[in-house]
Structures are given as C-alpha cells and as structure tokens.
Design a protein around this motif. Structure first.
Motif, PDB file in Angstrom:
ATOM      1  N   LYS A   1       0.888  -1.190  -0.083  1.00 31.61           N
ATOM      2  CA  LYS A   1      -0.228   0.094  -0.045  1.00 31.61           C
ATOM      3  C   LYS A   1       0.981   1.274   0.009  1.00 31.61           C
ATOM      4  N   ASP A   2       1.848   1.270   0.685  1.00 27.75           N
ATOM      5  CA  ASP A   2       2.761   2.385   0.902  1.00 27.75           C
ATOM      6  C   ASP A   2       3.333   2.698  -0.557  1.00 27.75           C
ATOM      7  N   ILE A   3       4.196   1.698  -1.154  1.00 29.21           N
ATOM      8  CA  ILE A   3       4.401   1.874  -2.516  1.00 29.21           C
ATOM      9  C   ILE A   3       3.491   2.482  -3.486  1.00 29.21           C
ATOM     10  N   THR A   4       2.406   1.799  -3.581  1.00 31.79           N
ATOM     11  CA  THR A   4       1.103   2.139  -4.240  1.00 31.79           C
ATOM     12  C   THR A   4       0.993   3.748  -4.278  1.00 31.79           C
ATOM     13  N   ASP A   5       0.766   4.075  -2.666  1.00 35.61           N
ATOM     14  CA  ASP A   5       0.523   5.626  -2.412  1.00 35.61           C
ATOM     15  C   ASP A   5       1.685   6.401  -2.941  1.00 35.61           C
ATOM     16  N   TYR A   6       2.967   6.076  -2.670  1.00 38.54           N
ATOM     17  CA  TYR A   6       4.086   6.954  -3.366  1.00 38.54           C
ATOM     18  C   TYR A   6       4.057   6.972  -4.740  1.00 38.54           C
ATOM     19  N   SER A   7       3.698   5.867  -5.462  1.00 38.87           N
ATOM     20  CA  SER A   7       3.654   6.045  -6.785  1.00 38.87           C
ATOM     21  C   SER A   7       2.732   6.896  -7.407  1.00 38.87           C
ATOM     22  N   ARG A   8       1.251   6.948  -6.967  1.00 41.69           N
ATOM     23  CA  ARG A   8       0.027   7.648  -7.139  1.00 41.69           C
ATOM     24  C   ARG A   8       0.476   9.003  -6.739  1.00 41.69           C
ATOM     25  N   ASN A   9       1.213   9.424  -5.747  1.00 40.86           N
ATOM     26  CA  ASN A   9       1.392  10.927  -5.430  1.00 40.86           C
ATOM     27  C   ASN A   9       2.235  11.419  -6.478  1.00 40.86           C
ATOM     28  N   ASN A  10       3.297  10.624  -7.082  1.00 44.13           N
ATOM     29  CA  ASN A  10       4.338  11.181  -7.919  1.00 44.13           C
ATOM     30  C   ASN A  10       3.922  11.281  -9.405  1.00 44.13           C
ATOM     31  N   ARG A  11       3.108  10.399  -9.646  1.00 43.44           N
ATOM     32  CA  ARG A  11       2.241  10.335 -11.233  1.00 43.44           C
ATOM     33  C   ARG A  11       1.202  11.038 -11.261  1.00 43.44           C
TER      34      ARG A  11
ATOM     35  N   SER B   1       6.978  -0.224   6.849  1.00 45.09           N
ATOM     36  CA  SER B   1       8.084  -0.133   5.584  1.00 45.09           C
ATOM     37  C   SER B   1       9.245   1.059   5.841  1.00 45.09           C
ATOM     38  N   GLY B   2       8.790   1.916   6.626  1.00 44.48           N
ATOM     39  CA  GLY B   2       9.682   2.987   6.872  1.00 44.48           C
ATOM     40  C   GLY B   2       9.189   4.125   5.639  1.00 44.48           C
ATOM     41  N   LEU B   3       7.978   3.810   5.122  1.00 43.89           N
ATOM     42  CA  LEU B   3       7.766   4.853   3.679  1.00 43.89           C
ATOM     43  C   LEU B   3       6.712   5.636   4.256  1.00 43.89           C
ATOM     44  N   GLY B   4       5.708   5.445   5.343  1.00 47.16           N
ATOM     45  CA  GLY B   4       4.476   6.028   5.907  1.00 47.16           C
ATOM     46  C   GLY B   4       4.824   7.688   5.984  1.00 47.16           C
ATOM     47  N   LEU B   5       5.926   8.122   6.626  1.00 47.86           N
ATOM     48  CA  LEU B   5       5.855   9.568   7.042  1.00 47.86           C
ATOM     49  C   LEU B   5       6.708  10.171   5.950  1.00 47.86           C
ATOM     50  N   TYR B   6       7.341   9.497   5.189  1.00 46.14           N
ATOM     51  CA  TYR B   6       8.100   9.902   3.851  1.00 46.14           C
ATOM     52  C   TYR B   6       6.946  10.370   2.875  1.00 46.14           C
ATOM     53  N   ILE B   7       6.044   9.341   2.818  1.00 39.87           N
ATOM     54  CA  ILE B   7       4.941   9.554   1.699  1.00 39.87           C
ATOM     55  C   ILE B   7       4.203  10.836   2.314  1.00 39.87           C
ATOM     56  N   VAL B   8       3.862  11.056   3.743  1.00 40.30           N
ATOM     57  CA  VAL B   8       3.095  11.856   4.277  1.00 40.30           C
ATOM     58  C   VAL B   8       3.848  13.426   3.861  1.00 40.30           C
ATOM     59  N   LYS B   9       5.153  13.453   4.036  1.00 43.83           N
ATOM     60  CA  LYS B   9       5.832  14.679   3.695  1.00 43.83           C
ATOM     61  C   LYS B   9       5.814  14.971   2.246  1.00 43.83           C
ATOM     62  N   GLU B  10       6.241  13.896   1.280  1.00 41.91           N
ATOM     63  CA  GLU B  10       6.094  14.130  -0.082  1.00 41.91           C
ATOM     64  C   GLU B  10       4.831  14.579  -0.551  1.00 41.91           C
ATOM     65  N   THR B  11       3.650  13.875  -0.023  1.00 37.24           N
ATOM     66  CA  THR B  11       2.456  14.224  -0.395  1.00 37.24           C
ATOM     67  C   THR B  11       2.007  15.745  -0.053  1.00 37.24           C
ATOM     68  N   ILE B  12       2.435  16.145   1.125  1.00 39.21           N
ATOM     69  CA  ILE B  12       2.051  17.459   1.568  1.00 39.21           C
ATOM     70  C   ILE B  12       2.854  18.590   0.793  1.00 39.21           C
ATOM     71  N   ALA B  13       4.058  18.254   0.547  1.00 42.80           N
ATOM     72  CA  ALA B  13       4.929  19.331  -0.354  1.00 42.80           C
ATOM     73  C   ALA B  13       4.225  19.329  -1.723  1.00 42.80           C
ATOM     74  N   LYS B  14       3.540  18.228  -2.352  1.00 42.58           N
ATOM     75  CA  LYS B  14       2.868  18.133  -3.728  1.00 42.58           C
ATOM     76  C   LYS B  14       1.677  19.160  -3.634  1.00 42.58           C
TER      77      LYS B  14
END
Length: 165
Positions: free
Chosen positions: A1-11, A128-141
């Motif tokens: 799920k984290d990888i999907t969220d990360y990918s979705r946010n980027n693309r 996964s160690g991705l959750g808060l990274y995704i939060v930061k990247e999503t908020i930046a977006k």
C-alpha cells in the motif's frame, strides 16, 4: 500500500475540489477503527462539521490515514485513557490540521529523521519506513509543510499547514 501511495502521489496530477474536512477525517477513522489497538483509543474531531477547503481529497486522506495509523500503532499501553485528536486552525491564506496523541512519543534524536525514506525510529516497527516519507512528499505536492512536536512517553503532535486555494 505504501508503494502504491508513493507512486500515485508522484505520477497523478493534483485534483483540487471542495473537501469537507470533518467527513474526510471521520471516513478515514472509520477505515482504521478495527486496527489492532484502535478500540482502546478515543478519537475526537475538533473541526466544524461544515468546514470545507479546496484541496486534493485523495492526497489529504492518504496523509490522514498514515498519521492516524501511526498514532494507533504507537499508542502507549501504560496509559489508561488513550486519545487521538484532530484539530483545525484557519486564516485567510492557509489552514492547519493537527493530529495529537498521547502515545509513546518520539525520541528527540530521531525527530529530524522520521520523514526520511525507509527510516524507522522504532526497532519493533512492522512498517516499511515509507509512511511518514509519503506524508511529507504528499504535503509538499500540495504546497504545504508539516511539523512535529513530540515528547517521549507523553505523545506527539503533527501539524500540517496547507494554503487555502
């Protein structure tokens, strides 16, 4: 799920629309309330029920889901009354959402690194160690920022600041 969220946010492009913050928070909690430990936690939404902002609701829900699931996962079993509280402040130019808990808190030595990709401050973490990274990247977006205030054994408050479109 984290990888999907990360990918979705980027693309995916940002899709701003009127978003009811109270409903979004309630819906997000509903999706998490059967998570192990959540039944012991009182969740409070201190946001007017009719409060709406123009934002990408899918991205904001991803942020809320990550922050709320972390607050559940790292609650403090020693405390009799466990809580998570979502609050809102607004100005003409921006608004902020705060997610406060009385969980385990985060050690000061880790606080600067928690938003790094794959960083886990807790050795017993199942994440996964991705959750808060995704939060930061999503908020930046969303052209926003996030701050943390945390005291070990007392709890944490994550404050998200976003522009009002």
């Amino acid at each position: 799920k984290d990888i999907t969220d990360y990918s979705r946010n980027n693309r995916l492009q940002i899709n701003n629309a009127k978003t009811n913050i109270y409903s979004l928070a309630a819906e997000t909690w509903e999706s998490l309330r059967y998570t192990s430990g959540a039944e012991e936690i009182t969740f409070t939404i201190n946001v007017p029920e009719d409060f709406e902002i123009e934002t990408d609701s899918t991205r904001l829900q991803t942020v809320l889901s990550n922050l709320l699931s972390n607050a559940i996962r790292y609650h403090d079993n020693r405390k009799e009354k466990k809580f998570i509280q979502l609050s809102c402040q607004q100005t003409n130019q921006s608004f902020s959402l705060s997610i406060e808990d009385n969980g385990q808190g985060i050690d000061p030595e880790y606080q600067k690194r928690i938003f790094e990709m794959f960083f886990r401050a807790n050795e017993s973490s199942q994440g996964s160690g991705l959750g808060l990274y995704i939060v930061k990247e999503t908020i930046a977006k969303l052209s926003g920022s996030i701050q943390l205030q945390s005291v070990p054994r007392e709890g944490s408050t994550f404050t998200i600041n976003l522009p009002r479109s």
